[in-house]
Design an enzyme around this catalytic site. Structure first.
Site, PDB file in Angstrom:
ATOM      1  N   LYS A   1      66.386 -26.011 119.096  1.00  0.00           N
ATOM      2  CA  LYS A   1      66.478 -24.970 119.718  1.00  0.00           C
ATOM      3  C   LYS A   1      64.834 -24.166 118.682  1.00  0.00           C
ATOM      4  O   LYS A   1      64.223 -23.614 119.982  1.00  0.00           O
ATOM      5  CB  LYS A   1      67.158 -23.836 118.983  1.00  0.00           C
ATOM      6  CG  LYS A   1      68.894 -24.203 119.855  1.00  0.00           C
ATOM      7  CD  LYS A   1      69.693 -22.434 119.853  1.00  0.00           C
ATOM      8  CE  LYS A   1      71.092 -22.572 120.150  1.00  0.00           C
ATOM      9  NZ  LYS A   1      71.652 -23.077 119.179  1.00  0.00           N
TER      10      LYS A   1
ATOM     11  N   LYS B   1      66.044 -33.528 115.081  1.00  0.00           N
ATOM     12  CA  LYS B   1      66.857 -33.298 115.768  1.00  0.00           C
ATOM     13  C   LYS B   1      66.238 -33.124 117.496  1.00  0.00           C
ATOM     14  O   LYS B   1      65.414 -31.750 116.486  1.00  0.00           O
ATOM     15  CB  LYS B   1      68.174 -32.582 115.004  1.00  0.00           C
ATOM     16  CG  LYS B   1      68.558 -32.327 115.150  1.00  0.00           C
ATOM     17  CD  LYS B   1      70.210 -31.556 114.978  1.00  0.00           C
ATOM     18  CE  LYS B   1      69.395 -29.803 114.447  1.00  0.00           C
ATOM     19  NZ  LYS B   1      70.791 -28.805 115.272  1.00  0.00           N
TER      20      LYS B   1
ATOM     21  N   LYS C   1      66.793 -25.880 106.421  1.00  0.00           N
ATOM     22  CA  LYS C   1      65.825 -24.596 107.098  1.00  0.00           C
ATOM     23  C   LYS C   1      65.179 -24.148 106.085  1.00  0.00           C
ATOM     24  O   LYS C   1      63.895 -23.279 106.369  1.00  0.00           O
ATOM     25  CB  LYS C   1      67.208 -24.443 107.625  1.00  0.00           C
ATOM     26  CG  LYS C   1      67.826 -24.617 108.886  1.00  0.00           C
ATOM     27  CD  LYS C   1      68.497 -23.550 109.648  1.00  0.00           C
ATOM     28  CE  LYS C   1      68.888 -24.416 110.974  1.00  0.00           C
ATOM     29  NZ  LYS C   1      69.529 -23.789 112.300  1.00  0.00           N
TER      30      LYS C   1
HETATM   31  N1  AQP Z   1      70.174 -32.209 118.774  1.00  0.00           N
HETATM   32  C1  AQP Z   1      71.646 -32.225 118.381  1.00  0.00           C
HETATM   33  N2  AQP Z   1      72.635 -33.572 119.569  1.00  0.00           N
HETATM   34  C2  AQP Z   1      73.632 -33.018 119.524  1.00  0.00           C
HETATM   35  N3  AQP Z   1      74.408 -32.036 118.665  1.00  0.00           N
HETATM   36  C3  AQP Z   1      73.836 -31.220 118.512  1.00  0.00           C
HETATM   37  N4  AQP Z   1      73.945 -30.001 118.596  1.00  0.00           N
HETATM   38  C4  AQP Z   1      73.378 -28.532 119.003  1.00  0.00           C
HETATM   39  N5  AQP Z   1      71.837 -29.591 117.865  1.00  0.00           N
HETATM   40  C5  AQP Z   1      73.047 -30.837 118.456  1.00  0.00           C
HETATM   41  C6  AQP Z   1      75.720 -29.319 118.414  1.00  0.00           C
HETATM   42  O1  AQP Z   1      75.326 -28.211 118.963  1.00  0.00           O
HETATM   43  C7  AQP Z   1      76.451 -27.184 119.120  1.00  0.00           C
HETATM   44  C8  AQP Z   1      76.309 -26.573 118.325  1.00  0.00           C
HETATM   45  O2  AQP Z   1      74.710 -25.758 117.482  1.00  0.00           O
HETATM   46  P1  AQP Z   1      74.386 -24.142 117.105  1.00  0.00           P
HETATM   47  O3  AQP Z   1      73.797 -23.181 118.114  1.00  0.00           O
HETATM   48  O4  AQP Z   1      75.054 -23.574 116.256  1.00  0.00           O
HETATM   49  O5  AQP Z   1      73.641 -24.573 115.910  1.00  0.00           O
HETATM   50  P2  AQP Z   1      72.725 -25.675 115.643  1.00  0.00           P
HETATM   51  O6  AQP Z   1      72.918 -27.119 115.789  1.00  0.00           O
HETATM   52  O7  AQP Z   1      71.337 -25.180 113.892  1.00  0.00           O
HETATM   53  O8  AQP Z   1      71.652 -25.568 116.930  1.00  0.00           O
HETATM   54  P3  AQP Z   1      69.889 -25.935 117.000  1.00  0.00           P
HETATM   55  O9  AQP Z   1      69.544 -26.416 118.792  1.00  0.00           O
HETATM   56  O10 AQP Z   1      69.503 -27.374 115.939  1.00  0.00           O
HETATM   57  O11 AQP Z   1      68.791 -24.534 116.668  1.00  0.00           O
HETATM   58  P4  AQP Z   1      68.027 -24.983 114.803  1.00  0.00           P
HETATM   59  O12 AQP Z   1      66.424 -25.205 115.852  1.00  0.00           O
HETATM   60  O13 AQP Z   1      68.300 -22.840 114.671  1.00  0.00           O
HETATM   61  O14 AQP Z   1      68.137 -25.618 114.090  1.00  0.00           O
HETATM   62  C9  AQP Z   1      76.850 -27.536 117.057  1.00  0.00           C
HETATM   63  O15 AQP Z   1      78.472 -28.453 118.050  1.00  0.00           O
HETATM   64  C10 AQP Z   1      75.764 -28.939 116.897  1.00  0.00           C
HETATM   65  O16 AQP Z   1      75.898 -30.079 117.144  1.00  0.00           O
END
Ligand code: AQP
Length: 351
Positions: free
Chosen positions: A216, A213, A121
């Site tokens: 969001k 991955k 990040k």
């Molecule tokens: N691609 C994924 N596959 C499986 N699990 C996922 N999670 C996130 N992306 C995937 C799981 O969703 C839960 C909530 O995630 P979060 O919102 O706390 O944070 P994150 O992992 O940072 O989500 P994003 O979508 O990837 O956001 P950005 O783009 O900001 O980095 C967690 O249990 C996570 O493991």
């Protein structure tokens, strides 16, 4: 569910959180929320909209409010029962931030320096990212341990942070061992929380790039299926999903080196509660177009009702806010007790 024989005294309790940072997607759903729903049948569960985590990267205030309600609506639309379990937003329970400070003083710089999510990040802009982004895993440890939770359903990407939470719990228990024992907690005040990372879709990949991955924050909306996408959008995204020219294999080993194909098969398996092997037995040898049509129908059937319900729920902001307020009161009652004992263990004077 596996139990840890080393910590028989901790009552099983599930905790997990989702950031209100927009575009809740299929990865969040399959990696986390589906498991939340399943676990509520067998466990006491606490599910948190982690708004303090969200602001480690700047958020527009109005959007943060909207996204907090949207994640809450997703929890409800997916079937989490806010009466039997606790749904709340993190910033309403100040004990999370309080315990995180104690953990900032327990965790070591070297441990945090190894966190791959921070490296990804922060990228080359390391000097300019927030201090909060660096200590994010300490807050995550506090989220879990302020409830002395024993099980944490998460996607694969959170595995390293969970390991850090375990290290923090262990170091706190060691650093304050005499004080903990003197208060009748034996050798450990905090449990070693166990990650629950299971099934065929623990790491859902981008629909545009099988090495990234699903996320969001990806600039391309075609990289993910959002929980609020309508049937046309889902069908279009599945149709345009990157694949390779070969037909689907009939056995799992045929997916090796084919990340996009493997991702789509994993998504189908998770949505239909099957294994990848089952899916390949059904579709192996066939064309991708046939499989994609079936995947698109399945995704619409599973996600369509959730998206529709979310839209209805977010329209009633008073209802959502009251659920968060009630959940926060119940969460605070547990977290407050933990913090009182933590203060005693550490040696803080309190009234
Ligand atoms: N691609 C994924 N596959 C499986 N699990 C996922 N999670 C996130 N992306 C995937 C799981 O969703 C839960 C909530 O995630 P979060 O919102 O706390 O944070 P994150 O992992 O940072 O989500 P994003 O979508 O990837 O956001 P950005 O783009 O900001 O980095 C967690 O249990 C996570 O493991």
């Amino acid at each position: 569910m596996a139990t840890n024989p080393a910590q028989p005294t901790f009552k099983p309790l599930v905790f997990s959180g989702v950031q209100p940072t927009g575009n809740l997607h299929l990865g969040n759903y399959l990696g986390a929320i589906v498991k939340f729903v399943e676990l509520q049948k067998s466990h006491e569960c606490i599910y948190c909209v982690v708004d303090l985590h969200a602001i480690t990267v700047w958020q527009d205030p109005a959007e943060l409010t909207r996204n907090t309600r949207e994640v809450t609506a997703a929890f409800l639309a997916c079937g989490i029962d806010p009466k039997k379990h606790i749904i709340f937003n993190q910033s309403q329970v100040h004990e999370h931030a309080e315990l995180a400070w104690v953990f900032n003083c327990v965790a070591r710089m070297g441990w945090l320096n190894r966190m791959t999510q921070f490296k990804e990040k922060a990228g080359k802009d390391r000097e300019n990212v927030s201090v909060g982004l660096f200590v994010y895993p300490n807050l995550m440890a506090a989220d879990i341990l302020v409830y002395r939770a024993t099980h944490v359903p998460v996607g694969e990407d959170q595995k390293q942070h969970l390991e850090l939470s375990r290290d923090i719990a262990q170091k706190f228990n060691n650093d304050f061992s005499s004080s903990i024992a003197a208060r009748g907690f034996g050798e450990a005040f905090f449990p070693q929380p166990e990650p629950l990372i299971q099934g065929p879709a623990t790491r859902v990949m981008s629909l545009r790039d099988g090495s990234k991955k699903m996320s969001k924050s990806d600039a391309s909306d075609y990289s993910r299926i959002n929980l609020t996408d309508d049937a046309d959008a889902i069908a279009q995204k599945v149709r345009k999903a990157k694949t390779d020219p070969d037909a689907l294999p009939s056995e799992e080993k045929g997916l090796t080196g084919r990340p996009e194909a493997e991702n789509l098969v994993g998504i189908y398996a998770a949505l239909d509660n099957k294994t990848k092997a089952d899916v390949l037995r059904q579709f192996g040898g066939g064309q991708f177009s046939t499989f994609k049509n079936a995947l698109s129908d399945l995704a619409v059937a599973k996600l369509g009702p959730i998206g529709g319900e979310m839209k209805k729920l977010v329209a009633d902001t008073a209802h959502i806010d009251s659920i968060l307020a009630e959940g926060s009161d119940r969460a605070r009652a547990i977290a407050g007790e933990t913090m009182k004992t933590v203060k005693d263990i550490v040696g803080f004077i309190r009234a």
